[in-house]
Design a protein around this motif. Structure first.
Motif, PDB file in Angstrom:
ATOM      1  N   VAL A   1      -5.269  20.407 -44.541  1.00  0.00           N
ATOM      2  CA  VAL A   1      -5.756  21.602 -43.844  1.00  0.00           C
ATOM      3  C   VAL A   1      -6.600  21.251 -42.623  1.00  0.00           C
ATOM      4  O   VAL A   1      -7.583  20.500 -42.704  1.00  0.00           O
ATOM      5  CB  VAL A   1      -6.596  22.488 -44.784  1.00  0.00           C
ATOM      6  N   LEU A   2      -6.188  21.811 -41.493  1.00  0.00           N
ATOM      7  CA  LEU A   2      -6.970  21.780 -40.263  1.00  0.00           C
ATOM      8  C   LEU A   2      -7.652  23.135 -40.134  1.00  0.00           C
ATOM      9  O   LEU A   2      -6.980  24.164 -40.052  1.00  0.00           O
ATOM     10  CB  LEU A   2      -6.067  21.521 -39.056  1.00  0.00           C
ATOM     11  N   ALA A   3      -8.971  23.154 -40.146  1.00  0.00           N
ATOM     12  CA  ALA A   3      -9.733  24.408 -40.047  1.00  0.00           C
ATOM     13  C   ALA A   3     -10.225  24.598 -38.620  1.00  0.00           C
ATOM     14  O   ALA A   3     -10.690  23.643 -37.976  1.00  0.00           O
ATOM     15  CB  ALA A   3     -10.914  24.382 -41.008  1.00  0.00           C
ATOM     16  N   VAL A   4     -10.126  25.815 -38.135  1.00  0.00           N
ATOM     17  CA  VAL A   4     -10.627  26.162 -36.802  1.00  0.00           C
ATOM     18  C   VAL A   4     -11.772  27.150 -36.979  1.00  0.00           C
ATOM     19  O   VAL A   4     -11.564  28.292 -37.409  1.00  0.00           O
ATOM     20  CB  VAL A   4      -9.519  26.763 -35.913  1.00  0.00           C
ATOM     21  N   ASP A   5     -12.971  26.688 -36.672  1.00  0.00           N
ATOM     22  CA  ASP A   5     -14.188  27.463 -36.916  1.00  0.00           C
ATOM     23  C   ASP A   5     -14.724  28.027 -35.605  1.00  0.00           C
ATOM     24  O   ASP A   5     -15.077  27.276 -34.695  1.00  0.00           O
ATOM     25  CB  ASP A   5     -15.229  26.550 -37.578  1.00  0.00           C
ATOM     26  N   VAL A   6     -14.776  29.357 -35.502  1.00  0.00           N
ATOM     27  CA  VAL A   6     -15.292  29.997 -34.288  1.00  0.00           C
ATOM     28  C   VAL A   6     -16.477  30.915 -34.605  1.00  0.00           C
ATOM     29  O   VAL A   6     -16.779  31.835 -33.849  1.00  0.00           O
ATOM     30  CB  VAL A   6     -14.183  30.801 -33.562  1.00  0.00           C
ATOM     31  N   THR A   7     -17.158  30.654 -35.730  1.00  0.00           N
ATOM     32  CA  THR A   7     -18.332  31.455 -36.068  1.00  0.00           C
ATOM     33  C   THR A   7     -19.459  31.192 -35.072  1.00  0.00           C
ATOM     34  O   THR A   7     -19.525  30.131 -34.453  1.00  0.00           O
ATOM     35  CB  THR A   7     -18.832  31.155 -37.486  1.00  0.00           C
ATOM     36  N   ARG A   8     -20.349  32.174 -34.931  1.00  0.00           N
ATOM     37  CA  ARG A   8     -21.472  32.043 -34.010  1.00  0.00           C
ATOM     38  C   ARG A   8     -22.416  30.933 -34.434  1.00  0.00           C
ATOM     39  O   ARG A   8     -22.603  30.675 -35.617  1.00  0.00           O
ATOM     40  CB  ARG A   8     -22.280  33.355 -33.961  1.00  0.00           C
ATOM     41  N   CYS A   9     -22.994  30.263 -33.444  1.00  0.00           N
ATOM     42  CA  CYS A   9     -24.026  29.275 -33.759  1.00  0.00           C
ATOM     43  C   CYS A   9     -25.314  30.027 -34.125  1.00  0.00           C
ATOM     44  O   CYS A   9     -25.544  31.142 -33.663  1.00  0.00           O
ATOM     45  CB  CYS A   9     -24.276  28.341 -32.580  1.00  0.00           C
ATOM     46  N   ILE A  10     -26.105  29.419 -34.972  1.00  0.00           N
ATOM     47  CA  ILE A  10     -27.347  30.053 -35.399  1.00  0.00           C
ATOM     48  C   ILE A  10     -28.531  29.354 -34.745  1.00  0.00           C
ATOM     49  O   ILE A  10     -28.810  28.190 -35.004  1.00  0.00           O
ATOM     50  CB  ILE A  10     -27.498  30.009 -36.937  1.00  0.00           C
ATOM     51  N   LYS A  11     -29.161  30.074 -33.863  1.00  0.00           N
ATOM     52  CA  LYS A  11     -30.384  29.597 -33.216  1.00  0.00           C
ATOM     53  C   LYS A  11     -31.411  30.717 -33.298  1.00  0.00           C
ATOM     54  O   LYS A  11     -31.068  31.875 -33.555  1.00  0.00           O
ATOM     55  CB  LYS A  11     -30.121  29.238 -31.743  1.00  0.00           C
ATOM     56  N   ARG A  12     -32.636  30.362 -33.080  1.00  0.00           N
ATOM     57  CA  ARG A  12     -33.673  31.396 -33.076  1.00  0.00           C
ATOM     58  C   ARG A  12     -33.414  32.348 -31.905  1.00  0.00           C
ATOM     59  O   ARG A  12     -33.130  31.916 -30.791  1.00  0.00           O
ATOM     60  CB  ARG A  12     -35.057  30.763 -32.959  1.00  0.00           C
ATOM     61  N   VAL A  13     -33.508  33.643 -32.172  1.00  0.00           N
ATOM     62  CA  VAL A  13     -33.246  34.644 -31.143  1.00  0.00           C
ATOM     63  C   VAL A  13     -34.467  35.547 -30.962  1.00  0.00           C
ATOM     64  O   VAL A  13     -35.413  35.483 -31.742  1.00  0.00           O
ATOM     65  CB  VAL A  13     -32.018  35.508 -31.513  1.00  0.00           C
ATOM     66  N   ARG A  14     -34.395  36.363 -29.931  1.00  0.00           N
ATOM     67  CA  ARG A  14     -35.478  37.327 -29.716  1.00  0.00           C
ATOM     68  C   ARG A  14     -35.462  38.365 -30.834  1.00  0.00           C
ATOM     69  O   ARG A  14     -34.456  38.548 -31.524  1.00  0.00           O
ATOM     70  CB  ARG A  14     -35.310  38.018 -28.362  1.00  0.00           C
ATOM     71  N   LYS A  15     -36.559  39.067 -30.983  1.00  0.00           N
ATOM     72  CA  LYS A  15     -36.671  40.082 -32.014  1.00  0.00           C
ATOM     73  C   LYS A  15     -35.677  41.212 -31.747  1.00  0.00           C
ATOM     74  O   LYS A  15     -35.573  41.707 -30.625  1.00  0.00           O
ATOM     75  CB  LYS A  15     -38.097  40.644 -32.033  1.00  0.00           C
TER      76      LYS A  15
END
Length: 303
Positions: free
Chosen positions: A203-217
């Protein structure tokens, strides 16, 4: 003979990177034996299983994006990163009021877009049976009533894809038999295990989920919903991706699910991700099945 499977994750517009992945694999002569997708991954994967040609998938998608029905959708208002834009104060004010009125109206319904609009958006999806496609294919949707993930390996392709891409709160749930279905990403963000169930031995997986970084409120309901979705998808992806033999991550993770105006760029990012990993992909596609089984067994013991 090796059977390479693709697990294509959801991510709205970010999932258009899957088109680039398929174009590059096709160009390099790497055959895909099975595809499982969720949300946009299901749509792109399903179209490829139907056409067997990445160029036709790309043409289909751009025809849809240029359709007046799609272009009139207020997707910009659903982005959490809209920016200041070059509009004047009063234009921005009336945009704000109009969006709020539509949001308030949606509180009395089950989704932001009604069923009629949704059907118009998805109307161009092929009317075919999943079990009769050119490539083995399945799509993940989530049953809102039981909370179970449902892997559709047969049935009405158009209806199943509508269910798999029914973003909660944006598009209405889809009724199939006793299931009341929403976006597959709610339960299976990158469906690695499910593509093995339809015949893939690697299986080759293609991951396009958002990166998780600290964001503004967060300042409104859209911010909160988008952020909550990003967090759950990120952690779910990390868990499920451990089952993949190889993972590629197109550089689209900073984009929002509604960035369809960047479609050409996103597709190019998918192609680039393949070429950055082409040697590893070739090794995976050509690896001896017996040796691969041993590697997968060792991986399970050590994970």
């Amino acid at each position: 003979m090796s059977k390479l499977g693709l697990a294509l994750g959801g991510g709205g517009a970010r999932g258009l990177a899957h088109i680039g992945v398929l174009k590059a694999l096709e160009r390099e002569g790497i055959e895909v034996a099975a595809i499982t997708g969720c949300s946009m991954g299901a749509i792109i994967g399903g179209l490829y299983a139907y056409y067997g040609d990445a160029a036709k998938v790309e043409e289909h998608v751009f025809t849809t994006l240029n359709n007046p029905v799609f272009k009139e959708l207020p997707l910009d208002e659903l982005k959490e990163d809209k920016g200041a834009s070059d509009k004047g104060y009063f234009d921005q004010f009336w945009d704000y009021i109009g969006f709020r009125l539509q949001a308030i109206k949606s509180l009395s319904s089950i989704s932001f877009f009604d069923e009629k609009t949704t059907m118009e958006v998805f109307a161009r999806l092929p009317n075919a049976d999943i079990e009769n496609l050119k490539i083995k294919f399945s799509a993940i949707a989530t049953d809102l009533l039981s909370g179970k993930e449902i892997n559709f390996t047969k049935g009405d392709m158009r209806k199943v894809l509508c269910a798999s891409a029914a973003i909660p709160g944006i598009f209405p749930p889809v009724q199939i038999k006793d299931y009341y279905l929403i976006d597959g990403s709610a339960s299976e963000s990158v469906p690695v295990g499910k593509v093995r169930e339809i015949g893939a031995d690697r299986v080759l997986a293609v991951d396009v989920t958002r990166c998780i970084k600290r964001v503004r409120k967060p300042v409104n309901i859209v911010d909160v919903l988008n952020r909550a979705g990003d967090i759950s998808s990120f952690h779910l992806s990390k868990s499920r991706l451990k089952e993949a033999d190889l993972i590629i991550n197109p550089e689209v993770r900073k984009l929002t699910w509604a960035d369809f105006d960047k479609a050409k760029l996103i597709i190019k990012k998918g192609e680039k991700a393949v070429y950055e990993n082409i040697e590893e992909i070739r090794k995976l596609a050509n690896r001896n099945s017996y040796l691969l089984e041993i590697e997968q067994y060792i991986k399970k013991l050590t994970s």
